[in-house]
Motif scaffolding. Sequence first.
Motif, mmCIF file in Angstrom:
data_model
loop_
_atom_site.group_PDB
_atom_site.id
_atom_site.type_symbol
_atom_site.label_atom_id
_atom_site.label_comp_id
_atom_site.label_asym_id
_atom_site.label_seq_id
_atom_site.Cartn_x
_atom_site.Cartn_y
_atom_site.Cartn_z
ATOM 1 N N ASP A 1 0.537 -1.290 -0.232
ATOM 2 C CA ASP A 1 0.081 -0.404 0.132
ATOM 3 C C ASP A 1 1.090 1.599 0.048
ATOM 4 O O ASP A 1 0.508 2.315 0.169
ATOM 5 C CB ASP A 1 -0.712 -0.163 1.686
ATOM 6 C CG ASP A 1 -2.315 1.511 0.872
ATOM 7 O OD1 ASP A 1 -2.736 1.434 -0.142
ATOM 8 O OD2 ASP A 1 -1.688 1.599 2.105
ATOM 9 N N SER A 2 2.366 0.869 0.072
ATOM 10 C CA SER A 2 3.445 2.297 0.180
ATOM 11 C C SER A 2 3.967 1.742 -0.727
ATOM 12 O O SER A 2 5.202 1.460 -0.358
ATOM 13 C CB SER A 2 3.440 2.848 1.397
ATOM 14 O OG SER A 2 2.820 2.627 2.267
ATOM 15 N N PRO A 3 3.839 1.760 -2.390
ATOM 16 C CA PRO A 3 4.400 1.849 -3.005
ATOM 17 C C PRO A 3 6.207 2.446 -3.689
ATOM 18 O O PRO A 3 6.932 1.898 -4.216
ATOM 19 C CB PRO A 3 3.907 1.541 -4.180
ATOM 20 C CG PRO A 3 2.466 1.629 -4.165
ATOM 21 C CD PRO A 3 2.880 2.258 -2.910
ATOM 22 N N PHE A 4 5.778 3.865 -2.373
ATOM 23 C CA PHE A 4 7.570 4.272 -2.428
ATOM 24 C C PHE A 4 8.869 4.148 -1.665
ATOM 25 O O PHE A 4 9.381 4.876 -1.909
ATOM 26 C CB PHE A 4 7.322 5.929 -2.795
ATOM 27 C CG PHE A 4 6.653 5.573 -3.833
ATOM 28 C CD1 PHE A 4 7.184 5.519 -5.223
ATOM 29 C CD2 PHE A 4 5.747 6.812 -4.339
ATOM 30 C CE1 PHE A 4 6.616 5.276 -6.915
ATOM 31 C CE2 PHE A 4 4.938 6.785 -5.681
ATOM 32 C CZ PHE A 4 5.054 6.162 -6.976
ATOM 33 N N SER A 5 8.148 2.836 -0.829
ATOM 34 C CA SER A 5 9.105 2.509 0.543
ATOM 35 C C SER A 5 8.673 1.229 1.160
ATOM 36 O O SER A 5 8.032 0.916 0.580
ATOM 37 C CB SER A 5 8.567 3.309 2.018
ATOM 38 O OG SER A 5 7.634 3.564 2.213
ATOM 39 N N GLY A 6 9.609 0.253 1.592
ATOM 40 C CA GLY A 6 9.937 -0.456 2.385
ATOM 41 C C GLY A 6 10.176 -0.991 1.395
ATOM 42 O O GLY A 6 10.914 -0.948 -0.186
ATOM 43 N N PRO A 7 10.532 -2.824 1.411
ATOM 44 C CA PRO A 7 11.078 -3.930 0.521
ATOM 45 C C PRO A 7 10.388 -3.909 -1.176
ATOM 46 O O PRO A 7 11.224 -3.788 -1.775
ATOM 47 C CB PRO A 7 11.424 -4.989 1.200
ATOM 48 C CG PRO A 7 11.010 -4.687 3.218
ATOM 49 C CD PRO A 7 10.430 -3.359 3.140
ATOM 50 N N ILE A 8 8.927 -4.160 -0.534
ATOM 51 C CA ILE A 8 8.569 -3.962 -1.726
ATOM 52 C C ILE A 8 8.138 -2.702 -2.309
ATOM 53 O O ILE A 8 7.258 -2.163 -1.702
ATOM 54 C CB ILE A 8 7.317 -5.412 -1.703
ATOM 55 C CG1 ILE A 8 7.716 -5.979 -1.095
ATOM 56 C CG2 ILE A 8 5.889 -5.086 -2.444
ATOM 57 C CD1 ILE A 8 6.249 -6.736 -0.883
ATOM 58 N N GLN A 9 8.707 -2.659 -3.584
ATOM 59 C CA GLN A 9 8.689 -1.295 -4.474
ATOM 60 C C GLN A 9 8.443 -1.214 -5.686
ATOM 61 O O GLN A 9 8.826 -1.880 -6.777
ATOM 62 C CB GLN A 9 9.751 -0.207 -4.002
ATOM 63 C CG GLN A 9 10.390 0.072 -3.001
ATOM 64 C CD GLN A 9 11.656 1.205 -2.730
ATOM 65 O OE1 GLN A 9 11.770 2.357 -3.296
ATOM 66 N NE2 GLN A 9 12.344 1.451 -1.629
ATOM 67 N N VAL A 10 7.972 -0.412 -6.366
ATOM 68 C CA VAL A 10 7.888 0.157 -7.814
ATOM 69 C C VAL A 10 9.090 0.033 -8.115
ATOM 70 O O VAL A 10 9.890 0.836 -7.452
ATOM 71 C CB VAL A 10 6.988 1.571 -7.556
ATOM 72 C CG1 VAL A 10 6.657 1.981 -9.311
ATOM 73 C CG2 VAL A 10 5.363 1.186 -7.652
ATOM 74 N N SER A 11 9.453 -0.344 -9.462
ATOM 75 C CA SER A 11 10.788 -0.322 -9.868
ATOM 76 C C SER A 11 11.108 1.097 -10.447
ATOM 77 O O SER A 11 10.065 2.078 -11.046
ATOM 78 C CB SER A 11 10.534 -1.470 -11.136
ATOM 79 O OG SER A 11 11.792 -1.477 -11.603
ATOM 80 N N PRO A 12 12.813 1.332 -10.325
ATOM 81 C CA PRO A 12 13.111 2.865 -10.674
ATOM 82 C C PRO A 12 13.590 2.332 -12.448
ATOM 83 O O PRO A 12 13.674 3.276 -12.883
ATOM 84 C CB PRO A 12 13.846 3.021 -9.830
ATOM 85 C CG PRO A 12 14.766 2.257 -9.499
ATOM 86 C CD PRO A 12 13.481 1.135 -9.546
ATOM 87 N N THR A 13 12.600 1.331 -12.904
ATOM 88 C CA THR A 13 13.614 0.726 -14.307
ATOM 89 C C THR A 13 13.051 1.687 -15.318
ATOM 90 O O THR A 13 14.158 2.751 -16.033
ATOM 91 C CB THR A 13 13.000 -0.487 -14.568
ATOM 92 O OG1 THR A 13 13.576 -1.714 -13.413
ATOM 93 C CG2 THR A 13 13.703 -1.318 -16.395
ATOM 94 N N PRO A 14 11.771 1.958 -15.395
ATOM 95 C CA PRO A 14 11.433 2.939 -16.346
ATOM 96 C C PRO A 14 12.050 4.436 -15.947
ATOM 97 O O PRO A 14 12.070 4.974 -17.190
ATOM 98 C CB PRO A 14 9.295 3.096 -16.323
ATOM 99 C CG PRO A 14 9.067 2.226 -15.088
ATOM 100 C CD PRO A 14 10.373 1.708 -13.968
ATOM 101 N N LEU A 15 12.155 4.396 -15.208
ATOM 102 C CA LEU A 15 12.653 6.539 -14.961
ATOM 103 C C LEU A 15 14.260 6.674 -15.617
ATOM 104 O O LEU A 15 14.866 7.100 -16.276
ATOM 105 C CB LEU A 15 12.414 7.161 -14.066
ATOM 106 C CG LEU A 15 10.962 7.008 -13.348
ATOM 107 C CD1 LEU A 15 11.066 7.352 -11.779
ATOM 108 C CD2 LEU A 15 10.116 8.149 -14.267
ATOM 109 N N GLN A 16 14.856 4.841 -15.305
ATOM 110 C CA GLN A 16 16.236 5.256 -15.841
ATOM 111 C C GLN A 16 16.222 5.102 -17.558
ATOM 112 O O GLN A 16 16.748 5.514 -17.372
ATOM 113 C CB GLN A 16 16.666 3.588 -14.621
ATOM 114 C CG GLN A 16 16.870 4.026 -13.731
ATOM 115 C CD GLN A 16 16.876 2.161 -12.828
ATOM 116 O OE1 GLN A 16 17.040 1.558 -13.405
ATOM 117 N NE2 GLN A 16 17.615 2.993 -11.599
#
Length: 253
Positions: free
Chosen positions: A229-244
């Motif tokens: 429920d907090s995808p920008f923090s914690g071990p389970i996060q939204v991947s930054p790969t699209p931004l990279q």
Amino acid sequence: MGEVLVGTAIFACLAGASLVSLMVHERFPAHHLRDDTSAVVRLAANLFVVMSSLMLGLMINSAKNTFESINGNVHTFATEIILLDRTLRHYGPEADSARQSLAAYVQRVVDTSTADSDTTVVPNRLSELLLYQVGDILAGLTPADAKQTAAQQAATQQLQKLIEQRWILAEQSEGAIPAPLIVLLVAWLTLIFASFGFRAPHNGTVVFTCLVSGALAAAAAVYLIIDMDSPFSGPIQVSPTPLQRALAELTTQ
């Protein structure tokens, strides 16, 4: 890190409830340990089990939908960045400074995401200044022909969409599951685990079952809900790969 601490606290609460009930139930008066009393306790515990199961299922589904929605919006955000950069390139060398500001913004997002497990897609003053600087440069351009005029107008619209998408991500980053709902679920689970120790035999199998099969599994489920429920923090996060990938496109000449 906060999600891990919450999960650990929930495990301690559930395990403690079951172990304490195992230790104290023998001290109850004899009329509290009769079969009819045990039957009532089981009925009440079954009611909490049904309600907790329903709530757990709904919350897991909600957290999953939140995670997938934000993940999709991050991909859309990265795509908007690439499209804006392509439009600025189409305008000509005069828009290079705007492209540099856009690249600096994306670089900051990527660096911060990698460094501290957070993302400056969420509002940040410096990131906001870098993004709005692109708009200031666009507004200061003087098109020389119809092609540049069309490119300037398209870039302005794309930048506005990019800013809107950034704020959508900012609003979604706070999560969708209210904290009181988590507290209520943990309270119900605590009552369920406390009922496990009522008239249960004292042996290692019972203790192991309460601690591992029960408390650990339930705490892990609640932890998973909070983390997703907090995808920008914690071990389970939204991947930054699209931004990279977007940054790689911006820095490719």
